[in-house]
Design an enzyme around this catalytic site. Structure first.
Site, short mmCIF file in Angstrom:
data_model
loop_
_atom_site.label_atom_id
_atom_site.label_comp_id
_atom_site.label_asym_id
_atom_site.label_seq_id
_atom_site.Cartn_x
_atom_site.Cartn_y
_atom_site.Cartn_z
N ASP A 48 -42.07 -17.72 0.82
CA ASP A 48 -42.24 -16.52 0.00
C ASP A 48 -41.20 -16.52 -1.13
O ASP A 48 -39.99 -16.47 -0.86
CB ASP A 48 -42.06 -15.28 0.89
CG ASP A 48 -42.44 -13.99 0.20
OD1 ASP A 48 -42.36 -13.91 -1.04
OD2 ASP A 48 -42.81 -13.03 0.91
N SER A 91 -45.57 -6.21 1.28
CA SER A 91 -44.47 -6.29 0.34
C SER A 91 -43.76 -4.94 0.22
O SER A 91 -43.22 -4.44 1.21
CB SER A 91 -44.98 -6.80 -1.02
OG SER A 91 -43.91 -7.12 -1.89
N HIS A 119 -46.18 -15.48 -0.98
CA HIS A 119 -46.18 -14.02 -0.90
C HIS A 119 -47.63 -13.54 -0.81
O HIS A 119 -48.25 -13.18 -1.82
CB HIS A 119 -45.49 -13.45 -2.14
CG HIS A 119 -45.08 -12.02 -2.02
ND1 HIS A 119 -44.19 -11.57 -1.06
CD2 HIS A 119 -45.44 -10.91 -2.73
CE1 HIS A 119 -44.00 -10.28 -1.20
NE2 HIS A 119 -44.76 -9.85 -2.20
#
Length: 223
Positions: free
Chosen positions: A168, A117, A200
């Protein structure tokens, strides 16, 4: 002048014992800390027995999580503000990388950067702007910050693996195609992996692919 900030965080010593001959730096996401990604190390240590894994805490307290950390902020920021904060964090991370390599008497070709991320955003921003290429970059559920600047700022071309889930809800799956196109246009070798139905997160398949990619990149010459 290079930023000097102590990026403390947990580590995982080489499974084989002794001095590390390879280094893997794990960069966590927004509102987490270094403990979040250190769990990757035991999965990869068998294939990288002489590697040390470092998982530094991001330099700044998270604006939305009292116990988390952030590399840069999102809340109420324009794209220009996010870029400026990314550049600040990049200087800190660059200095950390230099110090940790020097401490172990290792060169960039013994280093892999792995991010999830926001950590993937940092890895993708920092690695190609370093003068000497690191061995590999693995980005999970990430994106390029200010992709329009890469062509003018790139200094090295480490091989990159990008892994992203199709559902996601945090970082859009479309970021994968954008990053691949921009990196390849700049001459970077990019491997991508789409994870159908994944949100995610890092799943088992992505974990295995990352380990294979890093192990191949960090293999000793002639191995």
């Amino acid at each position: 002048m290079r930023a000097i900030v102590d990026l403390s965080g947990p580590s995982f010593r080489p499974a084989a014992g002794g001095k590390p001959r390879r280094l893997v730096i794990l960069l966590h996401g927004y509102a987490a800390d270094g403990n979040d990604l250190l769990g990757l190390a035991p999965h990869w240590a068998r294939r990288l027995p002489d590697a040390e894994f470092l998982s530094p805490h991001a330099p700044f307290p998270c604006e939305v999580a009292p116990f988390g950390r952030q590399w840069f902020g999102f809340e109420g920021r324009s794209a220009d503000m996010i870029l400026a904060e990314t550049q600040t964090a990049a200087a800190i991370l660059d200095a950390f990388i230099d110090a940790e390599l020097a401490r172990r008497d290792l060169a960039e070709d013994a280093l892999a950067l792995v991010g999830f991320s926001q950590g993937a955003m940092m890895a993708l921003h920092v690695a190609p702007r370093r003068a000497r290429a690191v061995a590999a970059v693995v980005g999970y559920s990430g994106m390029l910050i200010a992709p329009q600047l890469l062509a003018a700022e790139i200094k090295s071309k480490p091989p990159v693996l990008l892994v992203h889930g199709t559902v996601d809800p945090v970082v859009p799956y479309a970021s994968l195609a954008t990053a691949k196109a921009v990196l390849e246009a700049a001459g970077v070798s990019v491997t991508t992996e789409t994870r159908p139905g994944l949100a995610h997160a890092i799943d088992d398949e992505g974990l295995a692919l990352g380990g294979t990619f890093i192990a191949a990149a960090l293999a000793p010459a002639g191995a």
